[in-house]
Design an enzyme around this catalytic site. Sequence first.
Site, PDB file in Angstrom:
ATOM      1  N   ARG A 135       0.852  -1.179   0.000  1.00 25.33           N
ATOM      2  CA  ARG A 135       0.000   0.000   0.000  1.00 25.33           C
ATOM      3  C   ARG A 135       0.896   1.241   0.000  1.00 25.33           C
ATOM      4  NH1 ARG A 135      -2.126  -3.673   3.731  1.00 25.33           N
ATOM      5  NH2 ARG A 135      -4.222  -4.425   3.223  1.00 25.33           N
ATOM      6  N   LYS A 169      -3.848  -2.447   7.410  1.00 29.09           N
ATOM      7  CA  LYS A 169      -5.269  -2.697   7.227  1.00 29.09           C
ATOM      8  C   LYS A 169      -5.993  -2.778   8.568  1.00 29.09           C
ATOM      9  CE  LYS A 169      -8.765  -3.673   4.471  1.00 29.09           C
ATOM     10  NZ  LYS A 169      -9.253  -2.720   3.456  1.00 29.09           N
ATOM     11  N   HIS A 203      -3.095   2.844  -5.629  1.00 30.15           N
ATOM     12  CA  HIS A 203      -3.824   1.601  -5.380  1.00 30.15           C
ATOM     13  C   HIS A 203      -4.002   0.787  -6.660  1.00 30.15           C
ATOM     14  CE1 HIS A 203      -5.566  -0.549  -2.074  1.00 30.15           C
ATOM     15  NE2 HIS A 203      -6.643  -0.859  -2.771  1.00 30.15           N
ATOM     16  N   ARG A 256      -1.132  -1.580  -6.816  1.00 28.58           N
ATOM     17  CA  ARG A 256      -1.351  -2.726  -5.924  1.00 28.58           C
ATOM     18  C   ARG A 256      -2.359  -3.700  -6.540  1.00 28.58           C
ATOM     19  NH1 ARG A 256      -1.479  -4.682  -0.551  1.00 28.58           N
ATOM     20  NH2 ARG A 256      -3.570  -5.125   0.237  1.00 28.58           N
ATOM     21  N   TYR A 286      -4.317 -18.121   5.404  1.00 28.34           N
ATOM     22  CA  TYR A 286      -2.961 -17.853   4.927  1.00 28.34           C
ATOM     23  C   TYR A 286      -1.891 -17.880   6.008  1.00 28.34           C
ATOM     24  CZ  TYR A 286      -3.520 -12.872   6.286  1.00 28.34           C
ATOM     25  OH  TYR A 286      -3.718 -11.705   6.956  1.00 28.34           O
TER      26      TYR A 286
END
Length: 513
Positions: free
Chosen positions: A48, A73, A142, A145, A177
């Site tokens: 980011r 985030k 963004h 990304r 993950y």
Amino acid sequence: MLDSNQKKISVNRPKIRLVPTHYQEKLASLKNRKYRFMSLLMLDCGLRVSEVCKLQIKNFDFYRKEVTVRSLKKRSTKTFRTIPLTDKVLEAAADYWERIKFKNDPDTYIFPSGRGSKNEYANRKQVWRVLKRYTDGVVSPHDLRHTFASRIVNEGNEIRVAQKLLGHASQATTEIYLHVEQDELRLAIASLQKKSLPEKIWNYMFPPDRRKIYALPMDKGLTKFHIGRKEEMAKLVYFGKKKINCIILSNQGLGKSHLLDNYHDDAGKIIRISILTALKKLFAGMVIEICERNPERAEMVYNSQKPANEIVERKTVKALMDDLIALTSKHEYTIIIDDLTRITPTGINALEKLKNHFHIFGAARRIDYKKKSFLTNFERIDLKPLSRAETMELVMKLSQKFMEEIEDLEAYKNHIWENTQGNPLYIYEMVERYSKEQFVSLEITKEIRHTAAKNEINFLPFFIGLIACMSVLRYWGRITGTDNGPWYFLAAIGVIFLFFGREMIQRTKRKYV
């Protein structure tokens, strides 16, 4: 069969906004090093823009080719993710690294703020505006990304791999993950650099130009970057991780010390030795240093937190080595020895005992073949001179500060290549010599030479060989006229052997490892 959590991304591709290819290429080749580096961190690593702005020295591990960032985030928890770096990102980092101040401070921000800013790091709105300017108002941070995510997806990597790389913070995806191995992340990044068979054939026939040369930022040494040595450095890191002993062999100036200076161990347990001499004093110092690091072990071995100097000095070399082994666990410490070229018999005996307990990295110009007994469990790295393309890249990087003062750049680069033949130390010294001139004219370019780069040719063997050939021809001419001709010919061969026999016999014996 794959369950719903492990299905391939290619089955369910998210709809995302992609950056057009020509804008990707434009951003990846910007002359502005700062924003090229920033763009590639978003385009090839999926960071980011806020994560890019807050990057610090400590976030990068160039030996492992990784960047570790705190995911923004979910701000309530400290969530970190580690992302492998592509070669393009590494090259951009090497170009930008010399502009960073206070590199020795791990908390230094990679992209500091401008004057008058309240923050210590760059403003993400400024990055947004710059990207808009370079891409005609089309691309936002963004979008880069998103493009990274799309490229990972289109290569058929698993959803959990993409989630790990992108740092998504939802609870459901976290459970998936968390078990992604770092090797899988590397494979995902490598999938972005796959080449077709025609591309591989083309690159083999026409090697990439100097802009594709591998460059890696360094913390120590004459230069703060390293040109080439990609395979050698990968081997060094691998041997360090697996605790495999290694010897680096090369002539002067090819980069042995540069590699060892920048090697680091995660645990920080490294003991550096310049040369294996005065072993009693050397090992006594190592014992005291290890005891200072581990007072508990010193208490067990010496019944005190630190051994008295008098006790250590009274011990023999063998006893001190036994203490070193008793104070440490196997492969706990890495011993780096800068020069093993003139290792003594006592040093050989010491290494034969320590090499199976300590992890050892050593360097030497050469090792006498008779002294090879301590190398039985050592891997070997041979450093060769830089190629012509790598030499040109190094010359250009070192000469950036006075490039405008060079009259004929091509003649300048070729002259340095002819004098150094790819020796990095000699290249650095020649460029430093040129930098002291107010203006590097063509005459000055040709006048300056490196004394040690090329040895003078010894014509004595050629002269002796010429006399020997003349003798052979003389006796050969008599063969056809008399019966003694063959004997004369054999005599000529004997004369040649008298001249060159000793050298020929010596060359059949292996002297160095």
